[in-house]
Design an enzyme around this catalytic site. Structure first.
Site, short mmCIF file in Angstrom:
data_model
loop_
_atom_site.label_atom_id
_atom_site.label_comp_id
_atom_site.label_asym_id
_atom_site.label_seq_id
_atom_site.Cartn_x
_atom_site.Cartn_y
_atom_site.Cartn_z
N LYS A 140 54.12 -29.11 45.29
CA LYS A 140 55.22 -28.83 46.20
C LYS A 140 56.39 -28.12 45.54
O LYS A 140 56.61 -26.94 45.74
CB LYS A 140 55.73 -30.12 46.86
CG LYS A 140 54.67 -30.96 47.56
CD LYS A 140 55.30 -32.22 48.13
CE LYS A 140 54.31 -33.27 48.54
NZ LYS A 140 53.38 -32.86 49.59
N TYR A 187 49.40 -42.48 46.72
CA TYR A 187 48.69 -41.40 47.40
C TYR A 187 48.49 -40.23 46.46
O TYR A 187 49.43 -39.74 45.84
CB TYR A 187 49.49 -40.95 48.63
CG TYR A 187 48.81 -39.84 49.41
CD1 TYR A 187 47.66 -40.09 50.15
CD2 TYR A 187 49.34 -38.55 49.40
CE1 TYR A 187 47.04 -39.07 50.87
CE2 TYR A 187 48.73 -37.52 50.12
CZ TYR A 187 47.58 -37.80 50.85
OH TYR A 187 46.96 -36.79 51.55
N ASP A 209 50.57 -38.85 38.44
CA ASP A 209 50.71 -38.00 39.61
C ASP A 209 52.20 -37.89 39.93
O ASP A 209 52.80 -38.81 40.48
CB ASP A 209 49.94 -38.61 40.79
CG ASP A 209 50.12 -37.82 42.09
OD1 ASP A 209 50.92 -36.86 42.11
OD2 ASP A 209 49.46 -38.17 43.08
#
Length: 311
Positions: free
Chosen positions: A265, A143, A237
């Site tokens: 994050k 994702y 990622d």
């Protein structure tokens, strides 16, 4: 004041699609009524009904120090008193960028954004500009945010045949996205040999969205070596893996230096912040010194930066 999760959820559904601002919060995959958090401290949260829970989510890893960490609160409170956002640069951008670059050596230069989606989206644009090629390879189950060209799934089992995994995405947007199975070296090598217009490969070194899946021995190394041989940029990622194993990115464990890395994050210590970075020659294509445009009023806002530096 509403007293129950059920009551607030029913009312929220009238004004917010599904009653939530991010799909997983609706609990559809696990059942039951979503909880609405009132407060958090350390490793625990308390909902509006007063029930206490051990929090294994921790804002999906953003608050590795726990809820309401005293040091983070102190730094953020100090910053809020002198300004929450300026839309102009602060010294803290340099401080955190330098910290990240020193902890993740492959990130020679860093650009701050607000979310992991933004980071991955911008890295793809940069890779396409640098290589002059358009196609990208991603892996099933990884994702990378909700940009159109990431929300694709394998169509008929043929690597180059893809279909949108969300309504509202035109077929022509995903025509340059190639989906491959994670851990399949043979499929990757065959695809790269066949396709001649691949700009980059984006991959989670340890995928988390489909369960925590470890790369098989030699898989990441094969991807990295083939990318180097074929002049394809490799993007890691690390929105989920970055700084979770220690004060470094996951790439350090595998001994691989990708061309670009996306972090999110956690770099904001609980506040909206993310970044992407990589080789100086690639990052120098970004505006204002290059012709690849990327911007954001709240990018590198001082509150998030202060939390990130403290964390």
């Amino acid at each position: 004041m509403m007293k129950s999760n059920k009551e607030i959820f029913e009312k929220a559904c009238k004004y917010i699609p599904g009653g939530v601002s991010s799909p997983v919060r609706a609990f559809h995959q696990v059942g039951g009524t979503p909880i609405f958090v009132k407060k958090g401290k350390g490793c625990k949260i308390v909902d509006i009904e007063g029930k206490e829970y051990i929090d294994y989510i921790m804002s999906w890893g953003a608050i590795i120090l726990g809820h309401s960490n005293k040091s983070v609160i102190k730094s953020v409170s100090k910053q809020i008193k002198i300004g929450t956002t300026y839309g102009i640069s602060t010294e803290m951008e340099y401080i955190l960028a330098k910290m990240i670059s020193e902890l993740v050596p492959s990130m020679e230069m860093v650009r701050f954004v607000n979310s992991g989606t933004e980071a991955c989206m911008s890295a793809i644009r940069l890779a396409r500009a640098f290589t002059g090629k358009e196609k990208i390879i991603k892996f099933e189950g990884c994702y990378h945010g909700h940009a159109d060209y990431f929300l694709v799934s394998a169509g008929s089992g043929v690597a180059s045949m893809t279909k949108p995994s969300s309504k509202g995405i035109p077929q022509n947007i995903i025509k340059d996205t190639i989906i491959l199975p994670f851990n399949d070296k043979e499929a990757f090598i065959k695809t790269v040999e066949r396709e001649k217009n691949i700009s980059c490969v984006i991959i989670e070194p340890i995928p988390a969205n489909m369960g925590v899946i470890l790369p098989q021995e030699g898989f990441l190394e094969t991807v990295a070596n083939v990318c180097k041989d074929k002049n394809i940029l490799l993007i890691f990622d690390e929105v989920i893996t970055g700084f979770r194993f220690g004060p470094y990115a996951c790439q350090s464990i595998f001994g691989i230096k990708p061309d670009l890395t996306c972090l999110g994050k956690i770099v904001g210590g609980g506040f909206p912040l993310a970044c992407f970075g990589g080789k100086r020659e690639i990052m120098s294509l970004l505006a204002p010194i290059g012709e690849v445009y990327q911007a954001g009023t709240l990018s590198a806002n001082p509150v998030a930066l202060s939390a990130g530096i403290t964390t």
